[in-house]
Design a protein around this motif. Sequence first.
Motif, short mmCIF file in Angstrom:
data_model
loop_
_atom_site.label_atom_id
_atom_site.label_comp_id
_atom_site.label_asym_id
_atom_site.label_seq_id
_atom_site.Cartn_x
_atom_site.Cartn_y
_atom_site.Cartn_z
N ALA A 58 18.57 -33.66 -14.16
CA ALA A 58 18.78 -32.97 -15.64
C ALA A 58 17.52 -33.46 -16.60
N GLY A 59 16.87 -34.19 -16.20
CA GLY A 59 15.81 -34.65 -17.05
C GLY A 59 16.16 -36.02 -18.22
N ALA A 60 17.60 -36.52 -17.79
CA ALA A 60 17.55 -37.86 -18.86
C ALA A 60 16.86 -38.70 -18.40
N THR A 61 16.44 -39.54 -19.50
CA THR A 61 15.70 -40.74 -19.34
C THR A 61 16.61 -42.11 -19.51
N GLU A 62 17.78 -41.88 -19.83
CA GLU A 62 18.62 -43.13 -19.77
C GLU A 62 20.09 -43.04 -19.49
N LEU A 63 20.67 -44.10 -18.85
CA LEU A 63 22.01 -44.11 -18.59
C LEU A 63 22.62 -45.11 -19.43
N HIS A 64 23.68 -44.81 -20.27
CA HIS A 64 24.35 -45.99 -20.98
C HIS A 64 25.60 -46.08 -20.53
N ILE A 65 26.05 -47.24 -19.80
CA ILE A 65 26.93 -47.61 -18.97
C ILE A 65 27.98 -48.65 -19.55
N VAL A 66 29.20 -48.34 -19.77
CA VAL A 66 30.28 -49.56 -20.22
C VAL A 66 31.48 -49.01 -19.46
N GLY A 67 32.41 -50.20 -19.50
CA GLY A 67 33.54 -49.96 -19.23
C GLY A 67 34.65 -51.28 -19.56
#
Length: 425
Positions: free
Chosen positions: A113-122
């Motif tokens: 989908a063209g994203a440049t970043e994944l922001h991952i937290v839990g």
Amino acid sequence: MTVATLPNSPVRTDPALAGITDRVERGQRLSAADGRTLYATADIHTVCRLADRVRRRLHADVAYYNVNRHINYSNVCALSCTFCAFHRKKGADGAYEMSIDEVRAEAVAAEAAGATELHIVGGLHPWLPFDYYLDMMRAIRTAAPSLHIKAFTAVELVHLARIAKRGRDGYEGIKSVLRDLRDAGLGSLPGGGAEVFDDRVHDTAFKGKIRAGQWLDVHRAAHELGINSNATMLYGHVEERADRIQHLMMLREQQDRTLAAWAHDTGVPVCDAERHDGTTGPAVVLTGPGAGPAWLPTPQTCNTGYFQTIIPLPFFPNDSALEHLPGPTGLENLRTLAIARLMLDNFPHVKAFWIMQSLEMAQFMLQNGADDIDGTVVWYDITKLDGPTTHQETTVFDLQRVIREAGFVPVERDTLYRPVDRSGT
Ligand code: V47
């Protein structure tokens, strides 16, 4: 018909802000007392005008957004912070953890989908092994190599050091966990988990979580490894406004130490300034009259990592154990963001996180200190602005529209604030 004329109404400014205005004009650092004055004054217009002045020195008429996805891989958490409506105990209704395959599928879809970043937290999951987190990084890196992974708050990283059996090694243990994660694909750290750096507030609202010193140490370790990070401040619950100023001062001091050598080499002004404990020390000020892109650290010019962005987060009371509290108002949010811009003179960026501020408020914030509104997001589980859904998505078109309407030029950035060129796509 007669038309009533308004009596002359000269614009009035609070004389208590004269010294602060002078210091901002000269590019001098503001003190803790100045910060408290900025909160106490009824003249919010001047507070906002000063923040805008500083913001324009650094970024002129540019405002940033990115194309990103947030992934909250699990809400299971060993802690029970009273402000948090996200956490669940293992086996409780609504508790979940994503498999590596699910995270990988999200990453592939995000890249497509063209994203440049994944922001991952839990949450602090009690039994997922350290390999789960390494495998997550490797799976994303292999399946969606163009994505920058911004992941894990300082709180999670201290937990990971513990489960990786490096908790007893203190600072070095954290650093070795960060090194392993970086080698597996981690690109930078988000700013979460800082809350408010004050022991009284800590013990009331997030007892059991790491304290200020440890949060700052994790970011220091990341910076030493060349990993950039962000910082947050969660406000509007049981803290006082003075606690917020102290929080900003502590972030500012750490950034001073981080940027000292870079500032010396690049000719950015260094002066002496008050620290939160009353001592004085060298201060790096990026926001003075000569400010501009040349005064912004970049991964090319700075051989350590550094804090990129401050993100003030307004407390959402709904469904938390502090639900009886009212949460901050729109004006308090605007003022807090403007003050963050003014106090954090060594942070390149200030983000109005639209998911928590709303797109409408983010527009005001762009005009009053912010230069970034985060990204397309899509799914966000930690706070919910409009009802129970975690589907909180906006389009690039809408992000650009709100930025243009606020009077700025939208620039798509990657996680490290480099412009993204989509002309070939
Ligand atoms: O760490 C939890 C906060 C944070 C609530 O680095 C709450 O670019 C308000 O850190 N009301 C996670 N806030 C979000 C975060 C973030 C967001 C956007 C961008 C970046 C970045 C970082 O949310 C948590 C906690 O401080 N939080 N519960 C609440 N009820």
